[in-house]
Enzyme design. Sequence first.
Site, PDB file in Angstrom:
ATOM      1  N   TYR A  48       0.828  -1.203   0.000  1.00  0.00           N
ATOM      2  CA  TYR A  48       0.000   0.000   0.000  1.00  0.00           C
ATOM      3  C   TYR A  48       0.864   1.254   0.000  1.00  0.00           C
ATOM      4  O   TYR A  48       1.396   1.680   1.031  1.00  0.00           O
ATOM      5  CB  TYR A  48      -0.925   0.014   1.217  1.00  0.00           C
ATOM      6  CG  TYR A  48      -1.848  -1.190   1.325  1.00  0.00           C
ATOM      7  CD1 TYR A  48      -2.208  -1.936   0.217  1.00  0.00           C
ATOM      8  CD2 TYR A  48      -2.357  -1.575   2.565  1.00  0.00           C
ATOM      9  CE1 TYR A  48      -3.046  -3.028   0.324  1.00  0.00           C
ATOM     10  CE2 TYR A  48      -3.212  -2.667   2.678  1.00  0.00           C
ATOM     11  CZ  TYR A  48      -3.549  -3.392   1.560  1.00  0.00           C
ATOM     12  OH  TYR A  48      -4.375  -4.480   1.674  1.00  0.00           O
ATOM     13  N   HIS A 133       0.132 -12.379   1.408  1.00  0.00           N
ATOM     14  CA  HIS A 133      -0.652 -11.430   0.613  1.00  0.00           C
ATOM     15  C   HIS A 133      -0.683 -11.818  -0.866  1.00  0.00           C
ATOM     16  O   HIS A 133       0.360 -11.861  -1.528  1.00  0.00           O
ATOM     17  CB  HIS A 133      -0.029 -10.035   0.765  1.00  0.00           C
ATOM     18  CG  HIS A 133      -0.919  -8.914   0.357  1.00  0.00           C
ATOM     19  ND1 HIS A 133      -0.459  -7.610   0.230  1.00  0.00           N
ATOM     20  CD2 HIS A 133      -2.240  -8.860   0.056  1.00  0.00           C
ATOM     21  CE1 HIS A 133      -1.459  -6.821  -0.123  1.00  0.00           C
ATOM     22  NE2 HIS A 133      -2.549  -7.567  -0.250  1.00  0.00           N
TER      23      HIS A 133
END
Length: 322
Positions: A48, A133
């Site tokens: 992010y 992830h």
Amino acid sequence: MNIDVTPLGLGCAPLGNLYQAISDETATETVEAAWADGIRYFDTAPHYGLGLSERRLGAALAGHPRDEYVLSTKVGRILEPNPAGASELDDQAFEVPAAYKRRWDFSRDGVLRSLEDSLERLGLDRIDIAYVHDPDDHFEEAVLGALPALVELRRQGVLKAIGVGMNQTPMLAEFIRKCDVDVIMVAGRYTLLDQPALDELLPLCQERGVSVIAAGVFNGGILATATPGTKYDYSDAPAELITKASRIAEVCEQHGVELPDAAMALPAAHPAVASVVVGAHNAEQIRANVARSRVEVPAALWADLIAEGLLRPDAVVEAAAS
């Protein structure tokens, strides 16, 4: 999962300038607004904003007692310096300089390096939950490398819980069968528009005692506003989905409920779901999401959606009904 998360969590991709840039001050105000409204679960990732989300979240939480909140981050992408890209923008939806590049790494060493780098960016001495992830193209590497490393760290007490976060359900179910995970984060696959998690994943989580974190409950934007948006899973929404969302919104309106209220209530109602995680670009969005999470959705709304073929009959909605 031997750790409690609040029913509503803050997804911190927007703190990494997802879709639009925000200031450090706005990022801090967003986290503070979440805290003021009782949110104590915060989820971030190196991905992010090329580490920006982690840096901002850690700075914003620095003044709060560490034992009073739960923090999760993710492994699988190593950030490496990319000086040549400093004058360019990241090409993965984050408005940040491309001063780093992501490298997939699901090895044991990659996990250890990723967590060490995350702790440095966060300015913290520990992480509570670590997710593998988006291992869609790296299943074997994750099973043989990343997850055994996380299991070891959990055994040592370095982590409290471990899991996998993905935008699909079949592979999440396979991870549960093959690996000793505590929690999974499923993004966009148990929503008002899309409920494939009901096929196998959610029943399996209940059977194995695996907690579920529901993310992407607005399906990338189409369910985020009373009038449906035009983005679905971060791309332009097909016309048929906009039509379906519009009809769902009409049924919601008939029951005095707005589309995002129902979008948050549906996943929250499932007994396997421990927390619904939503993002926010500012404090106003946080306060709006908190208010939406407290709306009582009448049972008749779910019944009408099912009757019109807009919601699967096996959707678990009892806990959300008034």
